[in-house]
Design a protein around this motif. Structure first.
Motif, PDB file in Angstrom:
ATOM      1  N   SER A  64      -5.972  -5.461  -6.130  1.00  0.00           N
ATOM      2  CA  SER A  64      -5.201  -6.427  -6.738  1.00  0.00           C
ATOM      3  C   SER A  64      -5.339  -7.829  -5.726  1.00  0.00           C
ATOM      4  CB  SER A  64      -3.750  -6.201  -7.061  1.00  0.00           C
ATOM      5  OG  SER A  64      -3.034  -6.217  -5.869  1.00  0.00           O
ATOM      6  N   GLY A  65      -6.064  -7.859  -4.727  1.00  0.00           N
ATOM      7  CA  GLY A  65      -5.860  -8.953  -3.995  1.00  0.00           C
ATOM      8  C   GLY A  65      -4.533  -8.990  -2.995  1.00  0.00           C
ATOM      9  N   HIS A  66      -3.762  -8.095  -3.018  1.00  0.00           N
ATOM     10  CA  HIS A  66      -2.581  -8.226  -2.260  1.00  0.00           C
ATOM     11  C   HIS A  66      -3.126  -8.291  -0.836  1.00  0.00           C
ATOM     12  CE1 HIS A  66       1.855  -7.767  -1.023  1.00  0.00           C
ATOM     13  NE2 HIS A  66       1.178  -6.690  -0.176  1.00  0.00           N
ATOM     14  N   LEU A  67      -2.562  -8.609   0.208  1.00  0.00           N
ATOM     15  CA  LEU A  67      -2.606  -8.585   1.527  1.00  0.00           C
ATOM     16  C   LEU A  67      -1.590  -7.806   2.334  1.00  0.00           C
ATOM     17  CD1 LEU A  67      -4.040  -9.629   4.113  1.00  0.00           C
ATOM     18  CD2 LEU A  67      -2.684 -11.272   4.519  1.00  0.00           C
ATOM     19  N   LEU A  68      -2.083  -6.666   2.675  1.00  0.00           N
ATOM     20  CA  LEU A  68      -1.298  -5.672   3.198  1.00  0.00           C
ATOM     21  C   LEU A  68      -0.500  -6.215   4.624  1.00  0.00           C
ATOM     22  CD1 LEU A  68      -3.305  -2.480   2.680  1.00  0.00           C
ATOM     23  CD2 LEU A  68      -1.618  -3.396   1.282  1.00  0.00           C
ATOM     24  N   ARG A  69       0.715  -5.904   4.630  1.00  0.00           N
ATOM     25  CA  ARG A  69       1.457  -6.106   6.098  1.00  0.00           C
ATOM     26  C   ARG A  69       0.876  -5.173   7.002  1.00  0.00           C
ATOM     27  NH1 ARG A  69       5.583  -4.992   2.320  1.00  0.00           N
ATOM     28  NH2 ARG A  69       6.061  -3.086   3.392  1.00  0.00           N
ATOM     29  N   PRO A  70       1.052  -5.610   8.149  1.00  0.00           N
ATOM     30  CA  PRO A  70       0.626  -4.925   9.339  1.00  0.00           C
ATOM     31  C   PRO A  70       0.997  -3.523   9.556  1.00  0.00           C
ATOM     32  CG  PRO A  70       1.443  -6.885  10.043  1.00  0.00           C
ATOM     33  CD  PRO A  70       1.709  -6.919   8.687  1.00  0.00           C
ATOM     34  N   GLU A  71       2.218  -3.149   9.288  1.00  0.00           N
ATOM     35  CA  GLU A  71       2.564  -1.733   9.193  1.00  0.00           C
ATOM     36  C   GLU A  71       1.972  -1.024   7.879  1.00  0.00           C
ATOM     37  OE1 GLU A  71       6.054  -3.980   7.111  1.00  0.00           O
ATOM     38  OE2 GLU A  71       4.678  -4.267   8.795  1.00  0.00           O
ATOM     39  N   VAL A  72       1.843  -1.462   6.914  1.00  0.00           N
ATOM     40  CA  VAL A  72       1.021  -0.913   5.634  1.00  0.00           C
ATOM     41  C   VAL A  72      -0.358  -0.724   6.012  1.00  0.00           C
ATOM     42  CG1 VAL A  72       0.815  -1.133   3.181  1.00  0.00           C
ATOM     43  CG2 VAL A  72       2.819  -2.005   4.125  1.00  0.00           C
ATOM     44  N   GLN A  73      -0.881  -1.490   6.772  1.00  0.00           N
ATOM     45  CA  GLN A  73      -2.502  -1.345   7.209  1.00  0.00           C
ATOM     46  C   GLN A  73      -2.536  -0.340   7.988  1.00  0.00           C
ATOM     47  OE1 GLN A  73      -5.018  -3.215   5.736  1.00  0.00           O
ATOM     48  NE2 GLN A  73      -6.212  -1.745   6.730  1.00  0.00           N
ATOM     49  N   VAL A  74      -1.609  -0.098   9.008  1.00  0.00           N
ATOM     50  CA  VAL A  74      -1.690   1.123   9.778  1.00  0.00           C
ATOM     51  C   VAL A  74      -1.570   2.323   9.017  1.00  0.00           C
ATOM     52  CG1 VAL A  74      -0.544   2.178  11.559  1.00  0.00           C
ATOM     53  CG2 VAL A  74      -1.022  -0.212  12.026  1.00  0.00           C
ATOM     54  N   ALA A  75      -0.684   2.472   8.323  1.00  0.00           N
ATOM     55  CA  ALA A  75      -0.436   3.603   7.443  1.00  0.00           C
ATOM     56  C   ALA A  75      -1.655   3.898   6.474  1.00  0.00           C
ATOM     57  CB  ALA A  75       0.982   3.449   6.548  1.00  0.00           C
ATOM     58  N   TYR A  76      -2.350   2.908   6.080  1.00  0.00           N
ATOM     59  CA  TYR A  76      -3.464   2.898   5.063  1.00  0.00           C
ATOM     60  C   TYR A  76      -4.529   3.678   6.059  1.00  0.00           C
ATOM     61  CZ  TYR A  76      -7.057   1.533   1.755  1.00  0.00           C
ATOM     62  OH  TYR A  76      -8.162   1.586   1.036  1.00  0.00           O
ATOM     63  N   ASP A  77      -4.728   2.989   7.191  1.00  0.00           N
ATOM     64  CA  ASP A  77      -5.743   3.675   8.119  1.00  0.00           C
ATOM     65  C   ASP A  77      -5.704   5.237   8.457  1.00  0.00           C
ATOM     66  OD1 ASP A  77      -7.039   1.225   7.904  1.00  0.00           O
ATOM     67  OD2 ASP A  77      -6.023   0.427   9.824  1.00  0.00           O
ATOM     68  N   ALA A  78      -4.275   5.467   8.811  1.00  0.00           N
ATOM     69  CA  ALA A  78      -3.949   6.739   9.062  1.00  0.00           C
ATOM     70  C   ALA A  78      -4.374   7.891   7.830  1.00  0.00           C
ATOM     71  CB  ALA A  78      -2.501   6.838   9.761  1.00  0.00           C
ATOM     72  N   ALA A  79      -3.887   7.539   6.435  1.00  0.00           N
ATOM     73  CA  ALA A  79      -4.004   8.075   5.593  1.00  0.00           C
ATOM     74  C   ALA A  79      -5.444   8.318   5.325  1.00  0.00           C
ATOM     75  CB  ALA A  79      -3.321   7.388   4.385  1.00  0.00           C
ATOM     76  N   LYS A  80      -6.521   7.184   5.347  1.00  0.00           N
ATOM     77  CA  LYS A  80      -7.909   7.513   5.374  1.00  0.00           C
ATOM     78  C   LYS A  80      -8.412   8.563   6.192  1.00  0.00           C
ATOM     79  CE  LYS A  80      -8.759   3.165   5.237  1.00  0.00           C
ATOM     80  NZ  LYS A  80      -9.645   1.963   4.940  1.00  0.00           N
ATOM     81  N   LYS A  81      -7.812   8.429   7.418  1.00  0.00           N
ATOM     82  CA  LYS A  81      -8.579   9.341   8.488  1.00  0.00           C
ATOM     83  C   LYS A  81      -8.139  10.886   8.101  1.00  0.00           C
ATOM     84  CE  LYS A  81      -8.513   6.270  12.427  1.00  0.00           C
ATOM     85  NZ  LYS A  81      -8.016   6.106  13.718  1.00  0.00           N
ATOM     86  N   ALA A  82      -6.891  11.030   7.700  1.00  0.00           N
ATOM     87  CA  ALA A  82      -6.313  12.324   7.234  1.00  0.00           C
ATOM     88  C   ALA A  82      -7.215  12.785   6.034  1.00  0.00           C
ATOM     89  CB  ALA A  82      -4.921  12.275   7.027  1.00  0.00           C
ATOM     90  N   VAL A  83      -7.499  12.004   5.125  1.00  0.00           N
ATOM     91  CA  VAL A  83      -8.108  12.537   3.831  1.00  0.00           C
ATOM     92  C   VAL A  83      -9.591  12.908   4.408  1.00  0.00           C
ATOM     93  CG1 VAL A  83      -8.829  11.744   1.630  1.00  0.00           C
ATOM     94  CG2 VAL A  83      -6.471  11.376   2.292  1.00  0.00           C
TER      95      VAL A  83
END
Length: 470
Positions: free
Chosen positions: A210-229
């Motif tokens: 949607s073009g939303h810019l993730l906050r830093p803590e949200v981006q960290v959680a996003y990266d960790a979730a992708k690694k886990a998956v």
């Protein structure tokens, strides 16, 4: 009220000339005058000027005008002004008044401000309750904002699953492409906290699409979730497995036996380290061994057994004394108290046994002397349930009187059941009927006969002993 100044202030407020509106509205009232319409509008002006304390004061003045009405709106405005002024406790009180007004048409505004006030105070649970009430208000045009705040409260309380439901419900009310990106980001955080990594990645993907810019803590959680998956889908080793492999586990070398010489975790007898032990270590080990030996002696158990033995002996001694007729208070003290209390005019009813009737108590009390010098206990014959006491009372007149009292057991103590005089000698009379005497002839002295058939003739003799008493 100066109507002209009020109308001028109202017009200035409508044009956006807030300073002029404040001057005109301030001049519209006399000192001490109550006018809800003026104070309400003046409070709005102060809010526009960020003079929140003055605004709260004006709203409070407007609330004193009962004829003006608008109770809920004024209380809500005052609560929001107090909250903006950094006074959340007072804001909670004002906003609670606002939500209690059933005629207030927009209670969601008060509930939203109330939730923010509770958050400012650190009361997350009550804040969540307020945001929930704001979300379910039918007049709320944007319940998604309240639902997002509710989700934040759930996250702070550690209830990630409930936060997921709040964010998902907020998505149903959010306008597409406007605020859904931020909600998807918060939803992804909730999924990560709930350990649902696949769902978290999907939510983060929607947020970025949607073009939303993730906050830093949200981006960290996003990266960790992708690694886990990725680790789960690729079948590769996890970070934990990699860490263990780096430490030597899982490979061909046993970290407990790196040389592979024995294959057993058994230390060599030569590696005792005895000759490298210092004197301080020897002393410390000796102290430790002494503590262990003292513990193994079971000193505490011995003390407990001794205490139990003493309690058993004490109980046995008490039982033996009870069987022998001893108690507390003793029989002698009960008897002395009976005589002395009666002579002093005190109530002696508690000293009598409960089995004694009131008439018997009165008779025994009349037997007791009304004045005395002292009481001497001559003899006590004890048994387990009853005791006989012989007492001598020295009367105030100079004479003496002996009494025999019977006491019965009352728990561990004694109570009086009978009181009698005791004399040195007493007059006794006995009558003897001799049914075995032979019939004597008629006319004999001291005899009587019967001529009726079936009658029995006997001799009745009476012996009188003269008795003298004190």
């Amino acid at each position: 009220m100066n109507q002209q100044s009020f109308e001028a202030g109202k017009a200035a407020y409508g044009r956006g000339d807030i300073l002029r509106a404040v001057r005109q509205l301030s001049a519209a009232k006399e000192p001490g005058e109550v006018s809800g319409s003026v104070d309400h509008l003046l409070g709005n002006c102060y809010m526009r000027l960020s003079r929140f304390s003055d605004a709260a004061r004006c709203y409070a003045d407007a609330l004193h005008d009962a004829s003006y009405g608008h109770f809920g709106a004024l209380a809500c405005n005052r609560g929001r002004a107090l909250l903006a002024a950094g006074r959340p406790k007072e804001a909670v009180a004002a906003l609670s008044m606002a939500v209690s007004d059933h005629e207030y048409p927009t209670p969601y505004k008060a509930y939203t401000a109330l939730g923010n006030a509770y958050k400012r105070m650190g009361n997350i649970r009550e804040a969540g309750v307020a945001f929930r009430n704001a979300a379910i208000d039918e007049g709320n045009p944007d319940p998604s904002n309240s639902l997002c705040e509710l989700g934040h409260c759930f996250m702070q309380m550690g209830r990630a699953v409930d936060a997921v439901e709040a964010y998902r419900t907020a998505l149903d009310f959010a306008t597409p492409r406007e605020s859904q990106g931020a909600i998807y980001g918060d939803l992804g955080l909730a999924y990560v906290a709930a350990n649902k990594m696949s769902e978290a990645v999907d939510a983060f993907d929607h947020a970025t699409e949607s073009g939303h810019l993730l906050r830093p803590e949200v981006q960290v959680a996003y990266d960790a979730a992708k690694k886990a998956v990725a680790a789960l889908q690729g079948g590769g080793p996890s970070e934990t497995d990699a860490f263990l492999a780096a430490a030597g586990y899982g490979g061909g070398i046993d970290p407990l036996d790196p040389t592979g010489a024995t294959g057993e975790v058994i230390p060599s007898p030569e590696d005792t380290g005895f000759f490298s032990v210092t004197e301080e270590e020897i002393v410390a080990n000796a102290k430790k061994n002494r503590k262990i030996r003292r513990k193994h002696r079971h000193r505490g158990l011995k003390v407990l057994l001794i205490l139990v033995l003493l309690l058993v002996l004490a109980a046995g001694a008490a039982g033996f004394l009870y069987y022998k007729g001893y108690g507390w208070p003793t029989q002698a003290s009960v008897v002395e108290k009976l005589f002395k209390d009666n002579a002093a005019g005190e109530d002696v009813a508690p000293l009598f046994a409960s089995s004694v009737s009131s008439a018997e108590r009165a008779q025994m009390k009349s037997t007791l002397p009304v004045s005395l010098n002292n009481v001497t206990i001559d003899n006590v014959e004890r048994s387990m349930s009853s005791t006989t006491v012989i007492a001598t009372v020295k009367l105030s007149s100079g004479g003496e009187q002996r009494y025999q009292l019977t006491l019965t057991r009352d728990g561990i103590g004694w109570q009086v059941s009978s009181v009698d005089y005791v004399f040195d000698s007493q007059e006794e009379g006995s009558t003897t009927i001799d049914t075995n005497a032979s019939p004597e002839p008629a006319g004999s002295s001291g005899s009587s006969s019967s001529t009726e058939s079936g009658a029995t003739t006997g001799t009745i003799s009476t012996t009188n002993n003269e008795t003298s008493g004190e």
